[in-house]
Design a protein around this motif. Sequence first.
Motif, PDB file in Angstrom:
ATOM      1  N   UNK A 259     -12.575  -5.874  -3.014  1.00  0.00           N
ATOM      2  CA  UNK A 259     -12.769  -4.765  -2.323  1.00  0.00           C
ATOM      3  C   UNK A 259     -11.610  -3.896  -1.799  1.00  0.00           C
ATOM      4  N   UNK A 260     -10.337  -4.580  -1.469  1.00  0.00           N
ATOM      5  CA  UNK A 260      -9.220  -3.774  -0.986  1.00  0.00           C
ATOM      6  C   UNK A 260      -8.300  -3.461  -1.991  1.00  0.00           C
ATOM      7  N   UNK A 261      -8.504  -4.012  -3.362  1.00  0.00           N
ATOM      8  CA  UNK A 261      -7.678  -3.732  -4.467  1.00  0.00           C
ATOM      9  C   UNK A 261      -6.669  -4.749  -4.726  1.00  0.00           C
ATOM     10  N   UNK A 262      -6.819  -5.311  -5.996  1.00  0.00           N
ATOM     11  CA  UNK A 262      -6.059  -6.769  -6.173  1.00  0.00           C
ATOM     12  C   UNK A 262      -4.662  -6.017  -6.281  1.00  0.00           C
ATOM     13  N   UNK A 263      -4.486  -4.895  -7.198  1.00  0.00           N
ATOM     14  CA  UNK A 263      -3.235  -4.374  -7.708  1.00  0.00           C
ATOM     15  C   UNK A 263      -2.566  -3.701  -6.344  1.00  0.00           C
ATOM     16  N   UNK A 264      -3.434  -3.116  -5.592  1.00  0.00           N
ATOM     17  CA  UNK A 264      -2.848  -2.562  -4.425  1.00  0.00           C
ATOM     18  C   UNK A 264      -2.126  -3.568  -3.278  1.00  0.00           C
TER      19      UNK A 264
END
Length: 452
Positions: A259-264
């Motif tokens: 949801x938060x973004x793995x790459x981010x």
Amino acid sequence: MRTPLRRARVSIPALLCAAALLAGCGTGGTDASGSAPKARTGADDTTPVTITFWHAFTDDREVDAVAKVLDKFHAKYPYITVNAVKGQTDDKINQAVRGGTAPDVAASFNAGNVGGWCSSGGMQDLGPDIAADKVDLSVIPKAVQDYTAFKGKRCTMPWLADTFGLYYNKKLFAAAGIAEPPKTMSELADDAKKLTAYNGDGSIRVAGFMPYMGGYEMVTEHLVTAWGGQWLTADGKSNTSQDPAFAAALTWQKKLVDTMGADKLKAFKTAMAPEQSAQNAFEAGNLAMMVDGEWRTAFIKGDQSAVDYGTAPIPAADDHPELYGSGYVGGNVIGIPKGSKHPDAAWKLVKFLSTDTDALVTLANDVGNVPTTLPALDSPQLTLTSDPHFKTFLDVYKNPHTSTTPAAADGGAYVTNFEPFAEKWQDGGVPDLKAGLAELDKQNDAALSLGS
């Protein structure tokens, strides 16, 4: 500066090597005939003696605190002089045991090695001394007893504890309209999303929470306690595929990562300042919530951080509300290595440091750790109880549901081997979670069998 309780990853070949080396040391507290060890014989011997004590503290404030407590010991036993040596690692302890140059007493930050020390005899069996001196172990919470003994042999005693809870930024909470810290894992996820702020390019500026494994104290042993996970079965086998807590914890974790973004999150984690620096992301206001140990309260003061924060127990799984208020506990251990030249005096020091209420309270107050006996926790001299930030951890420590990772002969490899699996999982590299956990159990059982 205090080092967090992190275990190094352990490979099976390394365990085989370590087991063989330690096995060559003999069985510590067992005599040549193989009979059960006996209590020390010099209880009334007051011949002047100097003993060597190795510990892992390196920060000047903490080293001075240990020296203060050792002065109390010398006042009680004026015929025993303690030569304290700071900054001693478990590797140095093991090398000294193998080489026949072990100190009389050794303390470690890593309770994960207790199983190997007890099973190999690297640390001597304290059971006879405990029985002879009628030491009441019931004043030590069960979780702490579990990580300081192995298969009925107590070769170490606890010497202060580390307890984990939730730190949250009150200013960021107020700005997001959040009135209180989360009590459930679903609330934690919701709050994390509300508290996360992004830069113009979409990168994370402020992370509401760091669910990405390896981000400071975001490790499986701290997470799975929210579901009541049991790492080992009653017969000492790896339990991660059989206990639904592990799959539930990892499923919750990956959903929030996605949801938060793995790459981010990975980029944010890479950019975070070192955990023990004054630029720690939470202390700098770039991380709104995090799981950390009680020592962080002392670091925030020492770093003169302006963060307006609160502490609370780690949230509990939604279907396990009875677990709220509990958490994970680990800590320092202390024992008498194989080859101690003065075991009688060594036992007196171990007993004093681990059971004397004044000694425990004095050291806890000075280094900011949790004292390990109930009388010390309840002592009016424990000034930490007046700090609401720290009191959270005292309460978590006392909670009957608080758990730990039990001692095992593999040196805790069953836990450390979980970390790369969890990292692979969060990056999408484990297509079948249940099958992956079952395979991990097989690998861990191979390591666990080394000491059986």
